[in-house]
Design an enzyme around this catalytic site. Sequence first.
Site: not given
Length: 333
Positions: A235, A259, A264, A297
């Site tokens: 996260r 990621d 985001e 992600h």
Amino acid sequence: MKIIAYGIRNDEEPFLKQWVNEHPEVDVKVETNLLDENTVDKSKGFDGIVAYQQKPYSKQVINKFSEYGIKNLSLRNVGIDNLDIETIKKNKIKVTNVPSYSPAAIAELTLTSILELLRNSKRFQKKIELGDFSWEPDISNELNQMTIGVYATGRIGKKVIDFVRGFGAKIIAYDIYQDPKLKDEGIYVDTPKKLYENSDILTLHAPAVKENYHLINDDTIDQMKPGIKIINPARGDLIDTDALIRGLDSGRISGAALDVIENEVGIFNNTFDSFDKIPDENIKKLISKDNVIITPHIAFYTKPAVKNMVQDALNANLDLIKTGISDKIVKFD
Ligand code: COI
């Protein structure tokens, strides 16, 4: 029995169709839009809602469920950090998630990122694109020579440990809940500080609970072994991005693979006309660094994982509708 499934993507559709064919008694309405104030009205008359999205499930949206008599919400993902939990509890909404859609999917991207960082893949790729096929100065180290620190040893952390073991790396881990088997193997260190001090590569697999907010910050970076590499497939909120950038600029951190990243939402899984149009300076700064890998992600984004996310969520929603219980109910304390 009527279920409405929000935010269904093209890649999810075949798995949804397969489930619908196997459950002719259930009427599933596909809604490609996400669930928000503008689309929540479409859930009127349904017994359950299936959704996945990174943007928040707001108070107004959740209050509407109650107004429409809907008590069953099944998420197609694991994280519950975008739910207004107080409103969920107040309205007695039952929520299920998919806690284990594919730990291997996340662990495989973690391994990919570790190896790419270690082998300076981004630097070589950039050089090659300029016609520069030289080796120096980008010599690598080897994973079998490194100590990998795993922060949190839930299903995903454990899978990462399994994979990294195959490379012969030394593994240490920290978690407030210790897995008995890993404990017997002597993998755990007793403080995060020891994990930071002793890891060449630190990989984060903790959830976004408030205790973990900015786990990685200026102070914890100061405790880290100089030259550490940090991997975050968990996260964005776990890392203070400004502090990470300072650590990379000073050389204290020698690489990062992210990621997930703060801010985001609205950027990842979206398209911009050009690099300049990306609406976040930190993300742009990090993308520009040779020793930073950004992926949008995608750790979860494999066919087996997406199939499980769709079908497990539908199964859980149907269980809730039929029986009021499900083995995937999220317990809010
Ligand atoms: C989750 O399952 O919570 C994830 O982070 C994956 C999501 C982007 C579908």
